[in-house]
Design an enzyme around this catalytic site. Structure first.
Site, PDB file in Angstrom:
ATOM      1  N   HIS A 207      60.680 -32.893  17.529  1.00 36.96           N
ATOM      2  CA  HIS A 207      60.656 -32.449  16.129  1.00 36.96           C
ATOM      3  C   HIS A 207      59.299 -32.530  15.454  1.00 36.96           C
ATOM      4  O   HIS A 207      59.143 -32.089  14.321  1.00 36.96           O
ATOM      5  CB  HIS A 207      61.672 -33.226  15.280  1.00 36.96           C
ATOM      6  CG  HIS A 207      61.222 -34.627  14.963  1.00 36.96           C
ATOM      7  ND1 HIS A 207      61.203 -35.614  15.907  1.00 36.96           N
ATOM      8  CD2 HIS A 207      60.769 -35.185  13.822  1.00 36.96           C
ATOM      9  CE1 HIS A 207      60.774 -36.745  15.350  1.00 36.96           C
ATOM     10  NE2 HIS A 207      60.492 -36.505  14.093  1.00 36.96           N
TER      11      HIS A 207
HETATM   12  N1  UDP Z   1      68.627 -39.892  16.134  1.00 40.15           N
HETATM   13  C1  UDP Z   1      69.977 -39.680  15.924  1.00 40.15           C
HETATM   14  N2  UDP Z   1      70.501 -38.465  16.275  1.00 40.15           N
HETATM   15  C2  UDP Z   1      69.747 -37.470  16.828  1.00 40.15           C
HETATM   16  C3  UDP Z   1      68.384 -37.708  17.058  1.00 40.15           C
HETATM   17  C4  UDP Z   1      67.841 -38.930  16.684  1.00 40.15           C
HETATM   18  O1  UDP Z   1      70.689 -40.560  15.441  1.00 40.15           O
HETATM   19  O2  UDP Z   1      70.296 -36.398  17.112  1.00 40.15           O
HETATM   20  C5  UDP Z   1      68.056 -41.197  15.742  1.00 40.15           C
HETATM   21  C6  UDP Z   1      67.372 -41.936  16.853  1.00 40.15           C
HETATM   22  O3  UDP Z   1      68.307 -42.684  17.596  1.00 40.15           O
HETATM   23  C7  UDP Z   1      66.373 -42.811  16.100  1.00 40.15           C
HETATM   24  C8  UDP Z   1      66.016 -41.949  14.930  1.00 40.15           C
HETATM   25  O4  UDP Z   1      67.038 -40.970  14.789  1.00 40.15           O
HETATM   26  O5  UDP Z   1      66.988 -43.992  15.641  1.00 40.15           O
HETATM   27  C9  UDP Z   1      64.684 -41.293  15.153  1.00 40.15           C
HETATM   28  O6  UDP Z   1      64.465 -40.370  14.185  1.00 40.15           O
HETATM   29  P1  UDP Z   1      63.444 -39.152  14.338  1.00 40.15           P
HETATM   30  O7  UDP Z   1      63.255 -38.861  15.771  1.00 40.15           O
HETATM   31  O8  UDP Z   1      63.957 -38.076  13.450  1.00 40.15           O
HETATM   32  O9  UDP Z   1      62.125 -39.699  13.655  1.00 40.15           O
HETATM   33  P2  UDP Z   1      60.892 -40.599  14.110  1.00 40.15           P
HETATM   34  O10 UDP Z   1      61.426 -41.857  14.710  1.00 40.15           O
HETATM   35  O11 UDP Z   1      60.064 -39.800  15.051  1.00 40.15           O
HETATM   36  O12 UDP Z   1      60.156 -40.876  12.840  1.00 40.15           O
END
Ligand code: UDP
Length: 365
Positions: A207
């Site tokens: 993403h």
């Molecule tokens: N996550 C979720 N469902 C999904 C994809 C990710 O619950 O379909 C959770 C994942 O387990 C983690 C969090 O969302 O706890 C990560 O979020 P994201 O990847 O959007 O953001 P980042 O961590 O890169 O800031």
């Protein structure tokens, strides 16, 4: 009673807040008001986490999303200020590195409300990332810098942050993973719906703007995952931004013949998909760490990462998506690998330490 106003807006922030809000509720002398900016608003990107993780509905919902970074952050700044003027909290609590983080911190500091930043001190040293700008600016204006790792605390010291502001608490995501990881089993859930067997599939998430907004990088990732799918099933919960870009590029339909393209899943389904995967390929910060929490090898689809401990310990490896072959090779090399026994993210009590730290300091202010 000291009032904390928490600003949330994006999926990982809801997940992190689930443990910290719980700890605040258990801490005498503190009360919490939650403001949701609306940055993520689809039910499967927002409401599902409040329901599954037992969180109260936000007290304020701003409904702000979309538009350019500047426009979104500006609208949030204006609207958060209005809420702060009414709520008059003793402190504002923000998480991570999104536009909601920066807007919450900036609105607060302008009104002389002290700011607490959870996940302070992380650096990618890549100022082209919107997240890097948000986190550096937020750290600079925060009174409490709650760091998840030693490396994060060192970055802040090197940048000259006031030592009394740096509080090494560990990673709240580790708290969440410990709590929910145990509850999740391999039968039922998303694995049953998709017909996946334990340790026999690859989980992917993508993403970051640096990948979705660059057609060549996105094509390298798509081609590599498609090639991997000849060997093992690949399941890919599509972030709305990524779905839109793939649709526009005309890649969605053909990709769906090879890869399980699914809607974003709730946290418990995600933990299940992570825990029982043979490998995780991701550009998410949170997912890189969750791979390690569940002892699954990870390939990071980026040029750098903030979570350098996992590179050093061998649980994670970088695969800059410059071409499909190198990404597919990194996935092949990581399959079946294991890293060293390390524990860089604290003891699973980061949330309590944050709540206690705030309560003690606010009682003295
Ligand atoms: N996550 C979720 N469902 C999904 C994809 C990710 O619950 O379909 C959770 C994942 O387990 C983690 C969090 O969302 O706890 C990560 O979020 P994201 O990847 O959007 O953001 P980042 O961590 O890169 O800031």
């Amino acid at each position: 009673m000291r009032k904390i106003l928490t600003v949330l807006g994006a999926r990982p922030q809801f997940i992190k807040a689930s443990v910290v809000s719980h700890a605040i509720a258990q801490t005498s002398g503190l009360t919490e008001v939650v403001l949701h900016t609306g940055q993520h608003f689809d039910a499967n990107m927002s409401a599902v986490f409040f329901e599954e993780l037992g969180m109260n509905k936000p007290d304020h919902f701003l409904g702000i999303h979309g538009g350019t970074h500047g426009a979104m952050t500006g609208r949030m700044l204006d609207a958060i200020e209005q809420v702060l003027l009414v709520e008059r909290p003793s402190a504002v609590l923000v998480y991570g590195d999104t536009n909601s983080t920066l807007a919450g911190a900036l609105a607060a500091v302008k009104l002389h409300v002290p700011v607490a930043h959870v996940e302070a001190g992380l650096r990618s040293f890549n100022m082209a990332m919107p997240e890097e700008v948000n986190r550096i600016l937020t750290d600079r204006i925060s009174r409490w810098l709650f760091t998840p790792t030693q490396a994060a605390a060192e970055h802040l010291r090197r940048e000259g942050a006031a030592p009394r502001g740096i509080v090494e608490v560990g990673d709240v995501m580790y708290d969440v993973a410990l709590h929910h990881g145990r509850r999740v089993r391999h039968d039922g859930g998303a694995m049953a719906r998709l017909g996946l067997a334990q340790k026999c599939y690859v989980l992917a998430t993508v993403h970051r703007a640096e990948n979705t907004d660059d057609p060549q990088r996105l094509a390298a990732i798509v081609d590599a995952l498609q090639a991997t799918a000849h060997q093992l099933p690949v399941v890919w919960p599509l972030h709305p931004r990524t779905r839109a870009v793939l649709q526009q590029a005309g890649r969605l339909e053909s990709l769906a013949h090879h890869v399980h393209l699914i809607e974003p899943v709730g946290y418990l389904d995600m933990v299940q998909l992570e825990k029982y995967a043979a490998l995780i390929a991701t550009d998410s910060g949170g997912v890189q760490k969750e791979a390690f929490f569940h002892q699954v090898p990870c390939v990071t689809l980026r040029d750098e990462t903030e979570w350098v401990e996992l590179l050093k310990s061998g649980w994670n490896r970088l695969a800059p998506p410059t071409d499909a072959e190198s990404v597919a090779a990194a996935i092949g090399a990581a399959l079946g690998s294991r890293g060293a026994a390390v524990q860089p993210y604290g003891s699973g009590d980061a949330a309590q330490r944050i709540a206690r730290g705030l309560a003690d300091d606010l009682a003295r202010l």
